[in-house]
Write an enzyme that holds these catalytic residues in place. Structure first.
Site, short mmCIF file in Angstrom:
data_model
loop_
_atom_site.label_atom_id
_atom_site.label_comp_id
_atom_site.label_asym_id
_atom_site.label_seq_id
_atom_site.Cartn_x
_atom_site.Cartn_y
_atom_site.Cartn_z
N ASP A 42 0.84 -1.17 -0.01
CA ASP A 42 -0.04 0.04 -0.07
C ASP A 42 0.87 1.30 -0.06
O ASP A 42 0.56 2.11 0.88
CB ASP A 42 -0.87 0.02 1.16
CG ASP A 42 -1.79 -1.33 1.30
OD1 ASP A 42 -1.95 -1.85 0.14
OD2 ASP A 42 -2.11 -1.54 2.49
N GLY A 119 -11.04 -7.74 7.34
CA GLY A 119 -12.32 -8.34 7.23
C GLY A 119 -13.34 -7.68 8.12
O GLY A 119 -14.46 -8.05 8.04
N ILE A 156 -11.36 2.96 5.54
CA ILE A 156 -10.00 2.73 5.43
C ILE A 156 -9.68 3.04 4.05
O ILE A 156 -10.40 3.75 3.36
CB ILE A 156 -9.69 1.10 5.57
CG1 ILE A 156 -10.31 0.42 4.56
CG2 ILE A 156 -9.77 0.76 6.88
CD1 ILE A 156 -9.53 -0.96 4.47
N ASP A 157 -8.42 3.06 3.57
CA ASP A 157 -7.78 3.43 2.59
C ASP A 157 -8.08 4.92 1.97
O ASP A 157 -8.76 5.32 0.86
CB ASP A 157 -8.24 2.59 1.24
CG ASP A 157 -7.68 1.25 1.28
OD1 ASP A 157 -7.20 0.72 2.60
OD2 ASP A 157 -8.27 0.36 0.68
N SER A 174 -13.61 0.34 1.31
CA SER A 174 -13.06 -0.96 0.98
C SER A 174 -14.32 -1.93 1.08
O SER A 174 -15.00 -1.94 2.14
CB SER A 174 -12.19 -1.44 1.94
OG SER A 174 -11.88 -2.76 1.81
N PHE A 175 -14.86 -2.83 0.33
CA PHE A 175 -15.78 -3.51 0.10
C PHE A 175 -17.26 -2.85 0.71
O PHE A 175 -17.48 -1.71 0.16
CB PHE A 175 -15.64 -4.76 1.24
CG PHE A 175 -14.34 -5.85 0.45
CD1 PHE A 175 -15.00 -7.01 0.05
CD2 PHE A 175 -13.24 -5.27 0.25
CE1 PHE A 175 -14.10 -7.97 -0.56
CE2 PHE A 175 -12.40 -6.32 -0.04
CZ PHE A 175 -12.53 -7.68 -0.68
N TRP A 176 -17.90 -3.51 1.59
CA TRP A 176 -19.30 -3.12 2.03
C TRP A 176 -20.06 -2.35 0.55
O TRP A 176 -20.19 -2.72 -0.55
CB TRP A 176 -18.85 -2.24 3.18
CG TRP A 176 -19.05 -3.20 4.31
CD1 TRP A 176 -20.08 -3.25 5.24
CD2 TRP A 176 -17.92 -3.71 4.94
NE1 TRP A 176 -19.89 -4.35 6.26
CE2 TRP A 176 -18.24 -4.42 5.96
CE3 TRP A 176 -16.58 -4.07 4.64
CZ2 TRP A 176 -17.63 -5.24 6.83
CZ3 TRP A 176 -15.68 -4.75 5.35
CH2 TRP A 176 -16.31 -5.48 6.36
N GLU A 208 -11.52 -1.28 -3.46
CA GLU A 208 -10.93 -0.47 -2.44
C GLU A 208 -9.73 0.36 -3.06
O GLU A 208 -9.65 0.61 -4.41
CB GLU A 208 -10.30 -1.43 -1.34
CG GLU A 208 -9.38 -2.58 -1.90
CD GLU A 208 -9.09 -3.54 -0.68
OE1 GLU A 208 -9.91 -3.46 0.43
OE2 GLU A 208 -8.14 -4.36 -0.80
N HIS A 278 -3.60 -1.30 -5.14
CA HIS A 278 -3.48 -0.29 -4.20
C HIS A 278 -2.31 0.82 -4.58
O HIS A 278 -1.30 1.16 -4.05
CB HIS A 278 -2.96 -0.85 -2.71
CG HIS A 278 -3.54 0.12 -1.68
ND1 HIS A 278 -4.33 -0.15 -0.92
CD2 HIS A 278 -2.91 1.41 -1.39
CE1 HIS A 278 -4.52 1.02 -0.14
NE2 HIS A 278 -3.65 1.97 -0.27
#
Length: 319
Positions: A42, A119, A156-157, A174-176, A208, A278
């Site tokens: 990252d 996660g 995040i990110d 990220s995700f979700w 993400e 990333h």
């Protein structure tokens, strides 16, 4: 005779298929040459006012690397050598912090960084500033945004972007429910209001690492699709969309909205380069660069740097 013809035809089709796969893989160049301390995950990199390079990446207390020529890198300590006790509520006690975003604004170094566990969306983004960027010179400025397990997003990110009007924005996610955008107060680097905008998503699927840059008439939103953190089995790939407004809507080359899963692929795994992603985009004196990590055959995460060009339609191309 008929059987030989069928077999010959099948062999020809196999050759065409293999050639097509090889041609597709060949469309992506290998990373440029880097040496020295090149194990990163990252990465975010800037050119300093003095002309050297400062790179920060995921690691215990956030790892720092420097380079004078963009080729040879060396370790330069950590952002917080004294530890990060304010993050442990999000990291489960771990000192490992994720996905920093570094920039130089108003004569100081500005760093957004993430605290979480794998996660989980019990996560937070914090801000730190420094007059020099050196290890131990950073002051934590506190929480910017957090997400809880009841939220539909993951904090995040982070990625800072300043628009043409001088307004500060932070993209993250990220995700979700995907990639988000919040407005910041330039005086504090913290949130300016409570609005959270949606920029991209895959229906809860893997997306993400957002970063937004303005080039010409367009704001480009780069994201990583699919899965990192699996060594040589990682499937990360770099995708992009664009918009005439920093707040969107972002669409890919085919006109598909990024909120509906759209994205144009510009870099993916090929040969011994596994799961590149990333990404960060650095505007250097000789043009734009794509900075990212990838995995070697042995699973080691390494620094990748490539040039970015733009085609006749204004879409980025990795070179």
């Amino acid at each position: 005779m008929r059987r030989r013809l069928v077999m010959a035809a099948a062999a020809a089709l196999t050759l065409v298929a293999v050639t097509a796969i090889d041609a597709e893989a060949a469309t992506y160049p290998n990373p440029g040459t880097v040496t020295g301390s090149t194990r990163v995950h990252d990465p975010s990199m800037i050119r300093t006012p003095g002309g050297s390079y400062l790179l920060v990446h995921t690691g215990d207390n956030l790892a720092i690397k420097t380079s004078t020529d963009r080729v040879a890198f060396r370790g330069a300590g950590t952002v917080f050598p004294g530890g990060v006790p304010w993050t442990t509520a999000y990291t489960g006690g771990s000192r490992t912090l994720w996905a920093p975003d570094i920039s130089y604004r108003d004569r100081r170094y500005v760093l957004y960084y993430s605290a979480s566990t794998f996660g989980s969306n019990r996560s937070a983004i914090f801000l730190a500033t420094s007059p020099t960027g050196a290890s131990g010179s950073w002051t934590n400025q506190g929480l910017v945004i957090e997400s809880r397990t009841s939220d539909t997003f993951n904090a995040i990110d982070p990625g800072l972007v300043v628009d043409d009007q001088g307004r500060w924005w932070l993209t993250f996610g990220s995700f979700w429910s995907g990639i988000k955008l919040v407005q910041l107060d330039p005086a504090t680097g913290k949130r300016a209001d409570t609005t959270i905008r949606s920029l991209a998503g895959r229906g809860g699927g893997p997306i993400e690492a957002p970063v937004i840059v303005k080039r010409g008439a367009w704001y480009y939103l780069y994201v990583s699709f699919d899965y990192c953190c699996r060594g040589a089995a990682s499937t990360y790939r770099v995708m992009v969309g664009r918009s005439s407004s920093v707040t969107g809507p972002y669409t890919d080359r085919s006109g598909v909205a990024m909120t509906a899963g759209g994205g144009t692929e510009i870099l993916a795994g090929h040969g011994a380069i596994h799961g590149p992603g990333h990404q960060a985009v650095l505007a250097d004196t000789d043009g734009d660069l794509l900075v990212y990590h990838y995995y070697a055959d042995n699973g080691t995460a390494l620094l990748g740097i490539n040039r970015l060009a733009y085609d006749a339609a204004g879409w980025p191309v990795v070179g």
